[in-house]
Structure formats: C-alpha cells, structure tokens
Design an enzyme around this catalytic site. Structure first.
Site, PDB file in Angstrom:
ATOM      1  N   HIS A 201      -8.423  -3.931  -1.576  1.00  0.00           N
ATOM      2  CA  HIS A 201      -7.267  -3.396  -0.862  1.00  0.00           C
ATOM      3  C   HIS A 201      -7.221  -3.978   0.553  1.00  0.00           C
ATOM      4  CE1 HIS A 201      -4.088  -0.336  -1.250  1.00  0.00           C
ATOM      5  NE2 HIS A 201      -4.157  -0.264   0.072  1.00  0.00           N
TER       6      HIS A 201
ATOM      7  N   ASP B  65      -9.811  -3.220  -6.122  1.00  0.00           N
ATOM      8  CA  ASP B  65      -9.148  -2.152  -5.365  1.00  0.00           C
ATOM      9  C   ASP B  65      -9.509  -0.802  -5.983  1.00  0.00           C
ATOM     10  OD1 ASP B  65      -7.382  -0.419  -4.051  1.00  0.00           O
ATOM     11  OD2 ASP B  65      -5.703  -1.821  -4.139  1.00  0.00           O
TER      12      ASP B  65
ATOM     13  N   SER C 123       0.833  -1.199   0.000  1.00  0.00           N
ATOM     14  CA  SER C 123       0.000   0.000   0.000  1.00  0.00           C
ATOM     15  C   SER C 123       0.876   1.262   0.000  1.00  0.00           C
ATOM     16  CB  SER C 123      -0.976  -0.034   1.186  1.00  0.00           C
ATOM     17  OG  SER C 123      -1.921   1.008   1.087  1.00  0.00           O
TER      18      SER C 123
END
Length: 324
Positions: free
Chosen positions: A302, A272, A171
């Site tokens: 995500h 995502d 991330s």
C-alpha cells in the site's frame, strides 16, 4: 471468527492521533502545506490554483494544468479532466499535502490532463458520508463551469474537454471515487461526460479477518489495528465494518445501479493488507456487470508509488493507457 494474531497495540499512537472528549482529534504531527502556484516560473511543469466551491463548508478544489499546452493549428487542444480524490486515511492528510501536490502535478504534466483535486473534509470531525457529499459537490461544480460560458472558471472553460472526464481515487480516495461514480448516475451532468473511473488500491474492509490481514497484521505501514481505528473514526456512529461504506459486498443489493457504471480500472498489490477486500470489490463489480479491468501485481504494498519512482511511472502508464 479469527482471533487477532498479536496483542493489541495503541493504534492511535501509531497514527499520531489523540482523541479529544468532544470526538475530534488532535493530529500530533506537522507537515508543510503546499501553496498553489498559479503563475509558475519558467521550467515548472504545471500551474495550480485553489477555488473555494462552498463558502459554508470551506471545501476547496485545487486545479492543476500543464504549462506546456498542446496546440493544433494555433488552437489550444482541449484536455481531459481528471477528478482526483487523494488518500487520506480518512483522518490524516488534506489534499494540499506535499505528497498529493507532487503526485497531482506529475499526473497533470505526464498525462496532459486538467486535474481537479478535491480537498474534502476529514474525519472524525466530519464522518462519512460527508466526504462523499464533498466529492459530489466538486463534480457538480465542474459541470456548472461547463454550462456557464461567461463566468465559468477560465482554466476549465478555456482548456478542458468536458466530454472526457475521468474519476481517479487512491486508497480512501478510491473508496470515495467509487461512491462518486455511483452518485453521478443520479444527476444530469450534460455536457460533462464521465468516460471512466480508476480505483487505485481502494480502501475497503470488513468485520471478518482476511488471509492478507492475518498475514500482515503487524505491518509497519498498514497494521490492521490502525486500519480498524481509521474506520472507527470515520464510519457513521452505530455501524460496523460490514456497512457498505467499508465492506464492498454491501453494494450487491444495489447491483442493478452499480451495473450502470462506465468502464473501470482497479489496481492493487499482493502485499497490501487490504488486497483481499480489493478483490472482493472487483468481484462485486463483475457480478453487477460492470466492464472492469483489474491489474494486481503480486509484488508491492500500500502506497508503494510514494517511495518507488518506478512504480509511480508504472501507475501513470496504466492510467494513460486507460484514458487514451
């Protein structure tokens, strides 16, 4: 310019943040801090220790090593090093959070590697590029341990293979990992050798809304206004989301330098909110001539590895295949 599909909502409330007059924030949530475990009890898979690498900034690294160290002919085999940059949303979680500690411990044990997890400083108290500076400082610290045969950190000096170092980020950590890989090109790391980089669901953005952002605008985990707020709190003052720290297309003017990166693995998911930006990132790498492998699964979102153990195992298997 696409208009946002739903009325604005309080992004800071969603993130459980209150912005203070001095620009800092109050994090209105509590989570347990996981302490290191340098002398684990029998049955524990890893040992861990914290080291302060900069007394002035307070930046630390946490080293994880497997308790069962492989050996050949009574000689302990040296293990690859993985520089680990966690996902923090830039503003939310330090490296000693339960989720990151669990993930690092599992990664060290399952992949039989030494993990150096960087507890970089958070925004908005410290805006970008502070986090990039902290990551580079950690990498250069690892290099110094390889050079100092007498006073080097024993877990690295005695167990690590400095010729097999990998950079991993998840991330926002993947955004950091790319910057670290790029900045490493400016330094002589000998005898440390970066053998590759893994960018897992990299956190990128841009001013123009993408199809995935419009589709997932009110996503319960990653709503677009909350993502915008994270960038607002972390980007340098006076720049927008088309700055290269946020928008990977901004690195194209540096494509000659980007092209000098070693092999890369990019992993993402079709569900995502950031997937279009992640694919822009891959396209930028390819345009620069980087040897890149991209693995995008249509299903997934995500942070799925945090709630689906099967996806966590699949992620470990992809990393294992890459480093071996």
């Amino acid at each position: 310019m696409s208009r946002d599909p739903v009325p604005a909502f309080d992004a800071y409330k969603h993130l459980n943040l209150s912005i203070n007059p001095d620009g800092s924030c109050t994090r209105n949530f509590e989570y347990p801090i996981v302490d290191p475990d340098p002398s684990p009890s029998p049955g524990k898979l890893t040992a861990s220790k914290d080291i302060t690498i900069n007394l002035e900034t307070g930046v630390t690294v946490r080293i994880f090593r497997p308790t069962n160290l492989p050996s050949n002919d009574n000689t302990i085999a040296r293990l690859p090093i993985l520089i680990h940059l966690h996902g923090s949303g830039w503003v939310l979680y330090p490296a000693n959070s339960p989720a990151n500690s669990r993930g690092c411990s599992q990664m060290a044990s399952e992949l039989t590697v030494i993990i150096v997890s960087v507890n970089y400083r958070l925004a908005p108290e410290n805006r970008l590029p502070t986090q990039y500076d902290d990551a580079l400082e950690a990498l250069l610290w690892v290099k110094r341990q390889a050079v100092d045969k007498t006073n080097g950190e024993p877990w690295l000096r005695d167990y690590a293979d400095f010729s097999r170092c990998y950079i991993f980020g998840s991330s926002t950590g993947a955004n950091l990992a790319f910057q670290l890989a790029l900045r490493s090109l400016d330094h002589d790391l000998t005898p440390l050798k970066i053998d590759g980089s893994v960018f897992y669901q990299p956190f990128y953005g841009g001013k123009a809304r993408t199809k995935a952002e419009l589709k997932n605008f009110a996503d319960p985990v990653m709503p677009v206004p909350a993502i915008d707020a994270m960038w607002e709190l972390s980007l340098p003052k006076g720049v927008d989301r088309d700055h290269r720290y946020c928008n990977p297309v901004g690195y194209l003017p540096q494509k000659e330098k980007v092209g000098r990166l070693g092999r890369c693995l990019v992993i993402g998911y079709g569900g995502d909110t950031l997937v279009d930006h992640q694919q822009d990132f891959v396209e930028m790498l390819v345009t620069a001539g980087v040897r890149v492998e991209a693995k995008f699964d249509d299903a997934g979102f995500h942070g799925i590895e945090l709630v689906d153990p099967r996806r966590a195992v699949a992620l470990l298997n992809m990393i294992r295949e890459f480093i071996n």
